[in-house]
Design an enzyme around this catalytic site. Structure first.
Site, PDB file in Angstrom:
ATOM      1  N   GLY A  42       0.799  -1.226   0.000  1.00  0.00           N
ATOM      2  CA  GLY A  42       0.000   0.000   0.000  1.00  0.00           C
ATOM      3  C   GLY A  42       0.826   1.268   0.000  1.00  0.00           C
ATOM      4  N   GLN A  60      13.578  -5.093  10.130  1.00  0.00           N
ATOM      5  CA  GLN A  60      14.994  -4.798  10.382  1.00  0.00           C
ATOM      6  C   GLN A  60      15.847  -5.124   9.164  1.00  0.00           C
ATOM      7  OE1 GLN A  60      16.429  -6.420  14.208  1.00  0.00           O
ATOM      8  NE2 GLN A  60      14.292  -6.554  14.855  1.00  0.00           N
ATOM      9  N   GLY A  64     -12.691  -3.249 -21.875  1.00  0.00           N
ATOM     10  CA  GLY A  64     -11.693  -4.287 -22.118  1.00  0.00           C
ATOM     11  C   GLY A  64     -11.255  -4.270 -23.565  1.00  0.00           C
ATOM     12  N   CYS A  74     -16.957   2.209 -22.419  1.00  0.00           N
ATOM     13  CA  CYS A  74     -15.992   1.955 -23.493  1.00  0.00           C
ATOM     14  C   CYS A  74     -16.410   0.723 -24.301  1.00  0.00           C
ATOM     15  CB  CYS A  74     -14.585   1.824 -22.921  1.00  0.00           C
ATOM     16  SG  CYS A  74     -13.296   2.074 -24.181  1.00  0.00           S
ATOM     17  N   LEU A  75     -15.719  -0.404 -24.191  1.00  0.00           N
ATOM     18  CA  LEU A  75     -16.153  -1.609 -24.897  1.00  0.00           C
ATOM     19  C   LEU A  75     -17.569  -1.990 -24.487  1.00  0.00           C
ATOM     20  CD1 LEU A  75     -15.393  -3.938 -26.853  1.00  0.00           C
ATOM     21  CD2 LEU A  75     -14.599  -5.211 -24.849  1.00  0.00           C
ATOM     22  N   GLN A 134     -19.801  -0.152 -26.630  1.00  0.00           N
ATOM     23  CA  GLN A 134     -19.790  -0.740 -27.966  1.00  0.00           C
ATOM     24  C   GLN A 134     -20.627  -2.018 -28.025  1.00  0.00           C
ATOM     25  OE1 GLN A 134     -15.645  -1.156 -29.009  1.00  0.00           O
ATOM     26  NE2 GLN A 134     -15.261   1.048 -28.938  1.00  0.00           N
ATOM     27  N   HIS A 180     -14.198   6.959 -20.368  1.00  0.00           N
ATOM     28  CA  HIS A 180     -14.107   6.316 -19.052  1.00  0.00           C
ATOM     29  C   HIS A 180     -14.414   7.339 -17.950  1.00  0.00           C
ATOM     30  CE1 HIS A 180     -12.101   2.413 -20.116  1.00  0.00           C
ATOM     31  NE2 HIS A 180     -11.795   3.108 -21.204  1.00  0.00           N
ATOM     32  N   GLU A 195     -15.107   6.867 -14.926  1.00  0.00           N
ATOM     33  CA  GLU A 195     -14.589   6.455 -13.622  1.00  0.00           C
ATOM     34  C   GLU A 195     -13.262   7.121 -13.282  1.00  0.00           C
ATOM     35  OE1 GLU A 195     -13.058   3.218 -16.505  1.00  0.00           O
ATOM     36  OE2 GLU A 195     -14.804   4.550 -16.271  1.00  0.00           O
TER      37      GLU A 195
END
Length: 567
Positions: free
Chosen positions: A47, A223, A384, A411-412, A415, A537, A539
């Site tokens: 992380g 360590q 994808g 996106c795809l 489509q 996209h 997102e």
């Protein structure tokens, strides 16, 4: 941003427009940029990106102008051609750079806009050095890792500080200390630590495992990791210990003693219910205070993190679950990281806990589609590349359309909405994308003309932010509240406008287009509850404090749909 800064900042345009940076500075930048280097040890995937993002958030809350960059040791030029199973999703910046998924964390936590200068790989570094050598820039010198590769790395590490006017540049190094691939980056940091002096600190993230058989937490791996870092010439200033169990003060003091770090500079990062609680956890321990002290800077008052804590409170108070199905071919949460985060952020602002469920499109058939898709309040037809799993996506899309289920194609996925509509509404049984069938007579999705002669796969798609004009009286226009938006793309194939009139006549509306090229960006079926596909996209643009409007409205509709079903 602290609540005082938030309230006093000037009103900003919505993030989906071509607006200025998330942070509005109300002070003059510091005379000298400060640099924070974040390295990791013991194991990968601890992380580092979350810690770097959290530190950036805390410094930003104190009023500083920050940016975060990632240096990845792999030799690929960028992650654009990497299999998502290998590296998770490929995140795209507004300026069109394909980058590591950690840049998504940077943007979601801080609201900053990253660029191509925020992510470098070994391949990109070496490519730059080799190009310079071919041009003769080195005047006949023998090109070596030291100094030529390390100098190139140092130049890229310092670039944003020199050109961007940032108060802090946080630099995360991918991989694990001791890896042969990361040695040039560590050497570059070693040199910069001496050159920058009081203007640089090194934070090392390690892992403290718990041995259940012995009932003990073990510090020896930490360590050894610090010893390895020291052997490469770097003494960490601050340690962050990842752990599944709380560490007591005695154990932290032991780590400090054996690692030559002051006791107040050892912090623990336990597992949290949400990654968005990490900044608060780090602030409660005072990591931002210690960073400022080690850089010789005034500490000032502790920021309240008002909007951030309000988000966490709302998240914690949301107990009712909303189940969303992700129809895709990658059975790996990191492959759809930004989509999952955008859905969960939208869930919080709709007072729901969104639970995302992967539905493998390779396994979907006409016979089992109802069974595989049952129990969800809404569906995302995932993005994808390639043919694998697309027939299952088409079957799922048809089922969602005919059953009037809230459906979001990205996106795809968009489509697939277009292809499915052509097959089952327009009556073109062979309709397809030329990516999937180059011989189809009904190429409703086709490659851009300027892309047809391109042979290299990396970095050659339509990438980055493009404007989109949204038609009035459309659902998308209502959601965005703007007639011109800007969103990020990552694709090579487009809606074939030769068929546009037929789609419009039969009920699928092309409501978003690029103002310059006329390329279709958004399709929707207004007669359905929520059936929208975006070529871009969305997102990538959703953040904790500014969730994306499409995801907000999609989740809101899914909640209403769930209520109807339960009634």
């Amino acid at each position: 941003m602290c609540s005082a800064c938030w309230n006093n900042s000037s009103k900003k345009e919505p993030f989906w427009t071509n607006s200025p940076s998330f942070i509005v500075k109300s002070y003059s930048p510091m005379a000298e940029t400060k640099y924070i280097f974040v390295t990791g040890g013991v194991a990968s995937s601890l992380g580092k990106g979350i810690i770097a993002s959290s530190i950036g958030k805390l410094l930003q809350a104190r009023g500083f102008n920050i940016t975060i960059q990632k240096f990845d040791p792999y030799i690929n030029i960028d992650p654009g051609t990497l299999n998502p199973y290998e590296h998770g999703e490929c995140y795209v910046t507004d300026d069109g750079q394909e980058t590591d998924l950690d840049l998504g964390h940077y943007e979601r936590f801080t609201g900053i806009k990253t660029t191509s200068y925020n992510n470098f790989t070994t391949g990109r570094i070496y490519q730059s050095v080799i190009d310079k050598e071919r041009r003769g820039d080195y005047l006949g010198k023998t090109i070596q890792v030291v100094p030529h590769i390390t100098d190139e790395i140092k130049r890229d590490m310092l670039y944003l500080g020199k050109k961007g006017g940032y108060d802090f540049v946080i630099t995360e190094i991918g991989g694990t200390i001791g890896d042969i691939e990361s040695l040039p980056f560590v050497e570059a940091i070693r040199q910069l630590k001496w050159e920058l002096g009081k203007n640089a600190v090194c934070i090392h993230l390690t892992y403290v495992p718990y041995l259940a058989a012995a009932g003990e937490l073990k510090t020896k791996p930490t360590q050894h990791s610090v010893k390895e870092l020291q052997s490469e010439g770097i003494q960490p200033d601050i340690l962050v210990l990842r752990t599944e169990h709380e560490l007591n003060a005695g154990l932290c003091k032991k780590v400090a003693n054996f690692c030559n770090v002051s006791p107040d500079a050892v912090f623990q990062s336990p597992d949290m219910p949400s990654i968005y609680q990490v900044p608060v956890c780090m602030q409660d321990q005072g990591i931002d205070r210690v960073i400022l002290e080690k850089l010789g800077m005034p500490v000032g008052e502790k920021p309240s993190l008002g909007p951030w804590r309000a988000f966490l409170d709302r998240r914690n108070n949301a107990t009712e679950e909303l189940h969303i199905g992700l129809v895709g071919k990658y059975d790996l949460q990191d492959a759809y990281k930004s989509i999952i985060e955008a859905l969960q952020q939208a869930g919080v602002y709709n007072d729901r806990k969104v639970r995302c469920h992967f539905i493998n499109s390779e396994n979907i058939t006409n016979e089992n589609v109802a069974e595989m898709l049952q129990g969800m309040a809404g569906y995302v037809i995932c993005p994808g590349f390639g043919q694998r799993g697309t027939e299952g996506k088409l079957i799922a899309t048809r089922y969602c359309r005919e059953q009037n289920l809230p459906t979001f194609g990205i996106c795809l996925g968009m489509q697939m909405m277009v292809v499915e509509f052509a097959r089952n509404v327009l009556g073109y049984a062979d309709a397809n994308s030329t990516e999937l069938n180059s011989k189809t007579k009904h190429n409703v999705i086709d490659i851009m003309e300027e892309q047809k002669n391109i042979t290299n796969m990396g970095g050659t798609m339509r990438l980055g932010g493009y404007e989109c004009a949204v038609k009035a009286a459309s659902r998308s226009r209502e959601i965005y509240g703007s007639d011109v938006i800007r969103e990020r793309h990552r694709h090579r194939y487009e809606f074939n406008s030769d068929f546009l009139a037929q789609y419009e006549e039969k009920g699928m509306k092309c409501v978003g287009t690029n103002p310059e090229s006329g390329l279709v960006e958004i399709v929707e079926i207004p007669t359905l509850k929520w059936f929208i596909g975006t070529q871009f996209h969305p997102e990538y643009s959703s953040t904790v404090l500014e969730p994306h409007p499409l995801f907000l409205d999609f989740v809101k509709t899914a909640i209403a749909h769930q209520s109807e079903v339960e009634a």
